[in-house]
Scaffold this motif. Structure first.
Motif, PDB file in Angstrom:
ATOM      1  N   ASN A  31       0.710  -1.079   0.037  1.00  0.00           N
ATOM      2  CA  ASN A  31       0.150  -0.040   0.050  1.00  0.00           C
ATOM      3  C   ASN A  31       0.596   1.309   0.150  1.00  0.00           C
ATOM      4  OD1 ASN A  31      -2.845  -0.872   0.297  1.00  0.00           O
ATOM      5  ND2 ASN A  31      -2.071  -2.167   1.971  1.00  0.00           N
ATOM      6  N   ASN A  32       2.102   1.152   0.110  1.00  0.00           N
ATOM      7  CA  ASN A  32       2.804   2.395   0.152  1.00  0.00           C
ATOM      8  C   ASN A  32       3.626   2.495  -1.163  1.00  0.00           C
ATOM      9  OD1 ASN A  32       1.687   2.523   2.663  1.00  0.00           O
ATOM     10  ND2 ASN A  32       3.921   2.786   3.578  1.00  0.00           N
ATOM     11  N   MET A  33       3.328   3.723  -1.903  1.00  0.00           N
ATOM     12  CA  MET A  33       4.068   3.911  -3.199  1.00  0.00           C
ATOM     13  C   MET A  33       5.493   3.642  -3.179  1.00  0.00           C
ATOM     14  SD  MET A  33       2.701   4.110  -5.991  1.00  0.00           S
ATOM     15  CE  MET A  33       1.267   5.185  -5.922  1.00  0.00           C
TER      16      MET A  33
ATOM     17  N   LEU B  65      -2.841   4.277  13.697  1.00  0.00           N
ATOM     18  CA  LEU B  65      -1.750   5.351  13.634  1.00  0.00           C
ATOM     19  C   LEU B  65      -1.448   5.439  11.994  1.00  0.00           C
ATOM     20  CD1 LEU B  65       0.400   6.896  15.063  1.00  0.00           C
ATOM     21  CD2 LEU B  65      -1.231   5.749  16.509  1.00  0.00           C
ATOM     22  N   ASP B  66      -1.513   4.392  11.172  1.00  0.00           N
ATOM     23  CA  ASP B  66      -0.990   4.557  10.218  1.00  0.00           C
ATOM     24  C   ASP B  66      -2.016   4.870   9.058  1.00  0.00           C
ATOM     25  OD1 ASP B  66       1.523   3.099   9.834  1.00  0.00           O
ATOM     26  OD2 ASP B  66       0.703   1.208   9.723  1.00  0.00           O
ATOM     27  N   THR B  67      -3.297   4.870   9.295  1.00  0.00           N
ATOM     28  CA  THR B  67      -4.319   5.763   8.720  1.00  0.00           C
ATOM     29  C   THR B  67      -4.093   7.287   8.483  1.00  0.00           C
ATOM     30  OG1 THR B  67      -5.592   3.994   9.680  1.00  0.00           O
ATOM     31  CG2 THR B  67      -6.715   5.312   8.117  1.00  0.00           C
ATOM     32  N   PHE B  68      -3.763   7.773   9.774  1.00  0.00           N
ATOM     33  CA  PHE B  68      -3.579   9.161   9.995  1.00  0.00           C
ATOM     34  C   PHE B  68      -1.921   9.488   9.732  1.00  0.00           C
ATOM     35  CE2 PHE B  68      -7.092   8.427  12.988  1.00  0.00           C
ATOM     36  CZ  PHE B  68      -7.592   9.600  12.614  1.00  0.00           C
ATOM     37  N   TYR B  69      -1.171   8.753   9.537  1.00  0.00           N
ATOM     38  CA  TYR B  69       0.310   8.972   9.031  1.00  0.00           C
ATOM     39  C   TYR B  69       0.282   8.595   7.486  1.00  0.00           C
ATOM     40  CZ  TYR B  69       2.483  10.433  13.558  1.00  0.00           C
ATOM     41  OH  TYR B  69       2.825  10.682  14.535  1.00  0.00           O
ATOM     42  N   ASP B  70      -0.546   8.202   6.976  1.00  0.00           N
ATOM     43  CA  ASP B  70      -0.574   7.692   5.625  1.00  0.00           C
ATOM     44  C   ASP B  70       0.686   6.821   5.066  1.00  0.00           C
ATOM     45  OD1 ASP B  70      -2.799   8.615   4.351  1.00  0.00           O
ATOM     46  OD2 ASP B  70      -1.876  10.710   4.474  1.00  0.00           O
ATOM     47  N   THR B  71       1.002   5.906   6.198  1.00  0.00           N
ATOM     48  CA  THR B  71       1.921   5.104   6.049  1.00  0.00           C
ATOM     49  C   THR B  71       1.655   3.615   6.304  1.00  0.00           C
ATOM     50  OG1 THR B  71       2.573   5.332   8.328  1.00  0.00           O
ATOM     51  CG2 THR B  71       3.925   6.754   6.516  1.00  0.00           C
ATOM     52  N   LEU B  72       0.622   3.067   5.638  1.00  0.00           N
ATOM     53  CA  LEU B  72      -0.321   1.921   5.984  1.00  0.00           C
ATOM     54  C   LEU B  72       0.661   0.713   5.986  1.00  0.00           C
ATOM     55  CD1 LEU B  72      -2.870   0.862   6.624  1.00  0.00           C
ATOM     56  CD2 LEU B  72      -3.302   0.114   4.145  1.00  0.00           C
ATOM     57  N   GLY B  73       1.062   0.087   7.327  1.00  0.00           N
ATOM     58  CA  GLY B  73       1.814  -1.016   7.510  1.00  0.00           C
ATOM     59  C   GLY B  73       3.190  -0.964   8.403  1.00  0.00           C
ATOM     60  N   VAL B  74       3.473   0.381   8.404  1.00  0.00           N
ATOM     61  CA  VAL B  74       5.015   0.734   8.904  1.00  0.00           C
ATOM     62  C   VAL B  74       4.560   0.692  10.256  1.00  0.00           C
ATOM     63  CG1 VAL B  74       6.497   2.304   9.205  1.00  0.00           C
ATOM     64  CG2 VAL B  74       5.657   2.104   7.209  1.00  0.00           C
ATOM     65  N   HIS B  75       3.622   1.472  11.037  1.00  0.00           N
ATOM     66  CA  HIS B  75       3.286   1.449  12.467  1.00  0.00           C
ATOM     67  C   HIS B  75       2.890   0.203  12.744  1.00  0.00           C
ATOM     68  CE1 HIS B  75       4.123   5.608  13.692  1.00  0.00           C
ATOM     69  NE2 HIS B  75       3.828   6.026  12.401  1.00  0.00           N
ATOM     70  N   THR B  76       1.904  -0.408  12.084  1.00  0.00           N
ATOM     71  CA  THR B  76       1.314  -1.706  12.373  1.00  0.00           C
ATOM     72  C   THR B  76       2.299  -2.706  12.733  1.00  0.00           C
ATOM     73  OG1 THR B  76      -0.163  -1.144  10.766  1.00  0.00           O
ATOM     74  CG2 THR B  76      -0.107  -3.438  11.687  1.00  0.00           C
ATOM     75  N   SER B  77       3.629  -2.717  11.661  1.00  0.00           N
ATOM     76  CA  SER B  77       4.460  -3.832  11.985  1.00  0.00           C
ATOM     77  C   SER B  77       5.427  -3.426  13.084  1.00  0.00           C
ATOM     78  CB  SER B  77       5.452  -3.663  10.804  1.00  0.00           C
ATOM     79  OG  SER B  77       4.840  -3.868   9.552  1.00  0.00           O
ATOM     80  N   ALA B  78       5.477  -2.032  13.377  1.00  0.00           N
ATOM     81  CA  ALA B  78       6.351  -1.613  14.547  1.00  0.00           C
ATOM     82  C   ALA B  78       5.452  -1.918  15.767  1.00  0.00           C
ATOM     83  CB  ALA B  78       6.675  -0.332  14.598  1.00  0.00           C
TER      84      ALA B  78
END
Lengths: 279, 171
Positions: A31-33, B65-78
């Protein structure tokens, strides 16, 4: 089976971690470009290099087909070129004028006799009265620049009195401040690339490089670019400036011209019957 | 886990994420150090929470968090990594049957234990976070520097919040 279950439940934290973390990473990449571009970019590099190697061989194998297609394309283009050269182009091109609906119509004509070396040059074109050409119509160059006026008309041909004739005066203005003048040729200047603009009042400030355009009176549509000022200090001794202008068009290589048909030419002329129109 | 603890944790979740998203998201020192106070929520979840529930909560928190930071998956994994480290650290450092405190907060566990716990968890969280964000090892020193500085900042805010609430609770 039971042992496996015990094993899994004892280390459930680790297995849950693996499962959830994998989901997280998948989410990140899908999902991240940016992350996607990095991942697939690095894999693509391998694929791309392989394809590039393969392509070198492929190119040699395809040379015959490429040659054939190029030859066919060449033939088609050459046929088109012959057709264009052979054509006696009678197409009528139209110029849109917003104030007077379609005031000017252009008639394309081929120049087949031309001279640039005499003091009073003349030009003959392959369109005449049959094509709607009458005396005193304006003639312009295909891309930029003016040519002159129609002098005499026969059924199939017409002679044009170009700018390169001492009897020709064309009404022009300076593009930047609309100062009127008239474009002439001759008077010690017999270079077909240059002409003079006379009768511009002295108080106008003219710089080298200023553009001269047609004024809109005397048969020419307004705004046709004529040339660039190349010398502002031509001394003549009278109270008007004379500017030396480098013409945009080259008379010596003129092959096609457009004759400008003005819808209102008769009307304008009938308004001023007594005044001899010099310009 | 009684209903009071659930309510407190829901309130804590909302409050910490609100602060993180609307206040700390716009805060950074020289674009290097960013505090992530919301990890405190996962740090102080009750001891007796099932592992699966802990992962699900961490997953949802990271996803929010990812939804608001527009980084889907990054905060989730962390957050998942943080939950794993939390489980490991607690099982190594404490006897799980002998725990009588409800949750691993500063007031319950003491400064030494809590600070070590927080440092380890926050460090793992930030390493995963920043390396997933950068997604390459070429700018290793820069990413590592960012991670360490952010760890210091986050730790500072986490301890600050814990001190404030610890005092109020004990009083």
């Amino acid at each position: 089976m039971r042992n496996l279950w015990i094993f899994l439940s004892r280390y459930n934290a680790f297995f849950f971690f693996i499962i959830f973390f994998t989901v997280g990473i998948i989410l990140t990449i899908r999902n991240n470009m940016y992350q996607r571009s990095v991942t697939f970019g690095s894999t693509n590099e391998l694929v791309g290099t392989a394809y590039k190697r393969l392509n070198v061989i492929k190119r040699y194998l395809n040379l015959v087909q490429v040659n054939d297609s190029l030859a066919a394309e060449n033939a088609a283009l050459k046929t088109q070129l012959l057709a264009i050269n052979g054509i006696d182009s009678t197409q009528v091109t139209k110029v849109k004028d917003t104030t007077n609906h379609q005031q000017y119509t252009l008639i394309a004509a081929k120049v087949f006799k031309n001279s640039v070396t005499l003091t009073n040059n003349m030009m003959t074109i392959n369109k005449g009265g049959k094509d709607g050409i009458v005396k005193d119509m304006a003639v312009i160059s295909p891309i930029k620049g003016v040519v002159g006026f129609v002098e005499s008309v026969s059924e199939n041909f017409a002679t044009v009195r170009p700018l390169l004739n001492q009897k020709t005066f064309i009404s022009v203005v300076l593009k930047k401040d609309n100062a009127f003048g008239s474009l002439v040729w001759g008077d010690d200047n017999f270079d077909y690339r240059k002409a003079y603009v006379k009768e511009i009042p002295n108080h106008y400030k003219v710089k080298i490089g200023d553009t001269i355009i047609t004024s809109g009176s005397g048969g020419f549509p307004r705004g046709i670019e004529v040339g660039r000022v190349s010398n502002t200090s031509v001394s003549t001794g009278d109270s008007f400036m004379t500017l030396e202008v480098t013409l945009f068009n080259n008379f010596s290589t003129l092959h096609f011209v457009y004759v400008v048909k003005d819808k209102f030419a008769e009307e304008v002329k009938s308004l001023q019957p007594e005044v001899k129109n010099e310009q | 886990m009684n209903s009071r603890a659930i309510l407190i944790n829901i309130f804590r979740w909302i409050a910490l994420l609100f602060i993180q998203i609307f206040l700390l998201r716009n805060m950074a020192f020289y674009n290097l150090s960013t505090p992530f106070i919301y990890v405190l929520f996962i740090l102080v979840l009750p001891f007796h929470i099932p592992n699966l529930l802990l992962y699900v909560i961490a997953f949802i928190t990271g996803l929010t968090l990812d939804t608001f930071y527009d980084t889907l998956g990054v905060h989730t994994s962390a957050c998942i990594a943080l939950a794993f480290v939390r489980i490991l650290f607690i099982s190594v450092s404490l006897n799980r049957e002998a725990i009588d405190e409800p949750e691993p907060s500063l007031g319950n566990m003491g400064f030494r234990w809590f600070s070590l716990y927080a440092v380890l968890c926050i460090f793992v969280h930030h390493v995963v976070l920043f390396f997933l964000e950068a997604f390459k090892f070429t700018s290793l020193t820069y990413t590592l520097g960012r991670t360490l500085l952010s760890v210091v900042f986050t730790l500072f805010t986490v301890l600050l919040v814990e001190f404030i609430f610890h005092n109020r609770k004990s009083a």
